[in-house]
Design a protein around this motif. Structure first.
Motif, short mmCIF file in Angstrom:
data_model
loop_
_atom_site.label_atom_id
_atom_site.label_comp_id
_atom_site.label_asym_id
_atom_site.label_seq_id
_atom_site.Cartn_x
_atom_site.Cartn_y
_atom_site.Cartn_z
N PRO A 48 0.13 -1.16 -0.14
CA PRO A 48 -0.11 0.14 -0.17
C PRO A 48 0.48 1.20 -0.38
CG PRO A 48 -0.91 -1.30 1.34
CD PRO A 48 0.39 -2.48 1.18
N SER A 49 2.16 1.28 0.40
CA SER A 49 2.89 2.32 0.30
C SER A 49 4.17 2.57 -0.50
CB SER A 49 3.42 2.43 1.51
OG SER A 49 4.06 1.15 2.24
N GLY A 50 3.64 1.79 -1.44
CA GLY A 50 4.71 1.25 -2.67
C GLY A 50 5.56 0.23 -2.96
N PRO A 51 6.33 -0.08 -4.02
CA PRO A 51 6.84 -1.20 -4.40
C PRO A 51 8.03 -1.84 -3.08
CG PRO A 51 6.79 0.00 -6.85
CD PRO A 51 6.16 0.34 -5.12
N SER A 52 8.02 -2.57 -2.71
CA SER A 52 8.72 -2.77 -1.17
C SER A 52 10.00 -3.38 -1.94
CB SER A 52 8.54 -4.02 -1.00
OG SER A 52 7.29 -4.33 -0.60
N GLN A 53 11.10 -3.11 -1.21
CA GLN A 53 12.60 -3.70 -1.41
C GLN A 53 12.93 -4.75 -1.16
OE1 GLN A 53 15.91 -2.29 1.05
NE2 GLN A 53 17.32 -3.12 -0.20
N LEU A 54 12.82 -6.24 -2.42
CA LEU A 54 12.82 -7.42 -2.13
C LEU A 54 14.28 -7.79 -2.34
CD1 LEU A 54 9.79 -9.01 -4.73
CD2 LEU A 54 10.00 -8.04 -2.41
N ILE A 55 14.52 -8.94 -1.22
CA ILE A 55 16.06 -9.38 -0.87
C ILE A 55 16.37 -10.98 -0.73
CG2 ILE A 55 18.00 -8.99 0.56
CD1 ILE A 55 17.50 -6.69 1.30
N GLY A 86 18.99 -18.82 6.64
CA GLY A 86 18.93 -18.41 7.24
C GLY A 86 17.22 -18.01 7.25
N VAL A 87 16.70 -17.60 6.23
CA VAL A 87 15.23 -17.31 5.55
C VAL A 87 14.84 -18.52 5.19
CG1 VAL A 87 13.40 -15.84 5.07
CG2 VAL A 87 15.12 -15.04 6.35
N SER A 88 14.02 -19.49 5.21
CA SER A 88 13.47 -20.76 4.18
C SER A 88 11.63 -19.66 3.41
CB SER A 88 13.11 -21.53 5.32
OG SER A 88 11.45 -20.92 6.32
N GLU A 89 11.42 -19.35 4.16
CA GLU A 89 9.86 -18.17 2.90
C GLU A 89 9.97 -16.88 2.79
OE1 GLU A 89 6.60 -19.56 5.70
OE2 GLU A 89 7.40 -21.88 4.76
N LEU A 119 12.09 -10.22 2.69
CA LEU A 119 13.76 -10.93 2.62
C LEU A 119 13.28 -12.44 2.26
CD1 LEU A 119 15.41 -10.15 5.79
CD2 LEU A 119 15.35 -9.48 3.61
N LEU A 120 13.52 -12.52 1.40
CA LEU A 120 13.05 -14.17 0.64
C LEU A 120 14.16 -15.44 0.53
CD1 LEU A 120 10.77 -12.17 -2.02
CD2 LEU A 120 9.87 -13.49 -0.01
N GLY A 167 2.89 -15.00 -3.67
CA GLY A 167 1.62 -15.90 -2.73
C GLY A 167 2.62 -14.58 -1.50
N PHE A 168 3.29 -15.79 -1.06
CA PHE A 168 4.57 -14.90 -0.05
C PHE A 168 5.11 -13.68 -0.23
CE2 PHE A 168 5.40 -19.95 -0.02
CZ PHE A 168 5.48 -20.20 1.53
N ILE A 169 4.99 -12.74 -0.69
CA ILE A 169 4.90 -11.13 -0.67
C ILE A 169 3.80 -10.68 -0.19
CG2 ILE A 169 5.76 -9.30 -2.23
CD1 ILE A 169 7.61 -11.33 -3.85
N ILE A 170 2.32 -11.82 -1.15
CA ILE A 170 1.19 -10.70 -0.71
C ILE A 170 0.79 -11.39 1.18
CG2 ILE A 170 -0.78 -11.09 -0.90
CD1 ILE A 170 -0.22 -11.30 -4.53
N ALA A 171 1.35 -12.23 1.32
CA ALA A 171 0.87 -12.74 2.57
C ALA A 171 1.52 -11.96 3.77
CB ALA A 171 1.61 -13.91 2.66
N GLU A 172 2.85 -11.19 3.67
CA GLU A 172 3.54 -9.72 4.19
C GLU A 172 3.29 -8.79 3.93
OE1 GLU A 172 6.43 -10.35 6.32
OE2 GLU A 172 5.59 -12.87 5.96
N HIS A 173 3.20 -8.24 2.32
CA HIS A 173 1.65 -7.24 2.60
C HIS A 173 0.54 -7.60 3.55
CE1 HIS A 173 4.43 -5.68 -0.56
NE2 HIS A 173 3.57 -6.44 -1.60
N LEU A 174 0.25 -8.51 3.91
CA LEU A 174 -1.58 -8.44 4.04
C LEU A 174 -0.82 -8.56 6.15
CD1 LEU A 174 -3.38 -11.70 2.35
CD2 LEU A 174 -3.91 -9.13 2.40
N ARG A 175 -0.35 -9.12 6.14
CA ARG A 175 0.57 -9.22 7.84
C ARG A 175 1.22 -7.41 7.97
NH1 ARG A 175 2.48 -14.75 6.28
NH2 ARG A 175 1.46 -15.76 7.37
N ALA A 176 1.58 -6.91 7.27
CA ALA A 176 1.54 -5.78 7.48
C ALA A 176 0.80 -4.75 7.58
CB ALA A 176 3.02 -4.97 6.47
N SER A 177 0.13 -5.25 7.12
CA SER A 177 -1.15 -4.15 7.18
C SER A 177 -2.20 -4.52 8.46
CB SER A 177 -2.80 -4.51 5.67
OG SER A 177 -2.74 -5.56 6.05
#
Length: 341
Positions: free
Chosen positions: A181-188, A193-196, A206-207, A223-233
């Motif tokens: 909602p605040s604009g494109p995220s920085q995807l890394i 260390g991070v499985s999902e 982080l992916l 789908g995982f990016i969308i889920a993180e957007h939803l959690r952040a909201s």
């Protein structure tokens, strides 16, 4: 005065004087409605004392000496053998005293209640209110600074990010296709260390490399990016950090604009081991529809059998009519090799 009903026919003999200069005289004492009546042998009333205004000059001693409150010159003496009358007067005096307002006691109760209210506010209201205020006033540049510090801590554990040159542009295009909602995220994308997926303050997601290397289509990573957007909201990533760090860290960030290295390190360890906050099927499906992404690939990635994610599979908003492609096939191939194999 309900206590009078037990003594309304009680009488006793005693000695009474109106002033210190007069001789004491034999009298008959009776209890009436809120008064103590003193009469002579001819049943002539000599005095009427208001029971609420009776005081005792010698508590615990006999003969019992009573007088009107504020006038110790007029006295009434009751001998030992009139114990019933003495007891009755004392009980009525006690009942009146209990019924009287006690300003000092009331002030003390008020102070105690006020102190309790302040303590309750400090414990239950202030931390939440301060947290809400802090999250609302921290600027985006400070959020990005905190996110970068956390990322640096994660890199020490998980290794450096995957940064093959020809995959960075496709990663940016994927972020643009799936903006927060605040604009494109920085995807890394991280090697370990991070499985999902993990969301940091400053709109950094982080992916894990497996989201690109282990699946044949970009819908899973999406789908995982969308889920993180939803959690952040639902809960701001900065708020999640401060919730975990505690009240002192919130005060420090608000007053100094910084968090200690120990706070950031502790939260880094938590991020790498914590289970993501669960999202309902309704929330996820609304997100997939809003970002025009198929839900089924994500559902099968979460559970290869589809048994626990059947709701997402059956209600996939694009099951019969696929949405526009997330990215080109060439971009996806580059992303699959983002960590260099």
């Amino acid at each position: 005065m309900t206590a009078l009903s037990a003594y309304d026919r009680l009488e006793a003999t005693g000695l009474w004087r109106a002033t210190p200069d007069e001789q004491r005289r034999d009298v008959i004492v009776s209890i009436g409605e809120a008064t103590l009546t003193i009469t002579d042998s001819n049943d002539r009333a000599l005095a009427h004392w208001s029971i609420p205004a009776i005081a005792r000059a010698n508590p615990g001693h006999t003969p019992a000496v009573f007088h009107p409150d504020g006038d110790p010159g007029e006295i009434l003496e009751l001998p030992d053998n009139e114990s019933e009358m003495i007891e009755a007067i004392e009980k009525l005096r006690l009942a009146v005293e209990r019924a009287r307002p006690h300003p000092g006691r009331l002030r003390m109760v008020s102070l105690v209640l006020t102190f309790a209210a302040v303590v309750a506010l400090s414990i239950f209201w202030l931390p939440g209110a301060l947290l809400n205020h802090t999250v609302s006033v921290v600027p985006e540049v400070k959020r990005q600074e905190i996110g970068a510090a956390l990322l640096e801590n994660i890199r020490r554990v998980a290794g450096r990010a995957c940064e093959i040159d020809n995959a960075q542009a496709p990663l940016t295009r994927l972020s643009t296709r799936l903006p927060s909602p605040s604009g494109p995220s920085q995807l890394i994308v991280l090697r370990g260390g991070v499985s999902e997926a993990v969301h940091l303050p400053g709109n950094i997601i982080l992916l894990g490399r497996a989201l690109f290397e282990d699946f044949e289509e970009p819908d899973v990573a999406a789908g995982f990016i969308i889920a993180e957007h939803l959690r952040a909201s639902l809960q701001d990533p900065l708020r999640r950090l401060l919730d975990r760090a505690g009240f002192a860290a919130t005060v420090r960030l608000l007053t100094t604009g910084a968090l200690t290295d120990d706070t950031l390190q502790a939260y880094t360890e938590h991020l790498l081991t914590a289970t993501p906050h669960p999202l309902t099927d309704e929330t996820l499906l609304a997100g997939f529809k809003a970002w025009s992404v198929r839900a089924a690939p994500y559902a099968y990635a979460m559970d290869i059998t589809g048994e626990t994610t059947l709701g997402l599979i059956e209600a996939d908003p694009f099951a019969s009519s696929p949405p526009d492609p997330l990215i080109s096939d060439a971009d996806w191939l580059r992303l699959q090799n983002i960590c260099g194999g």
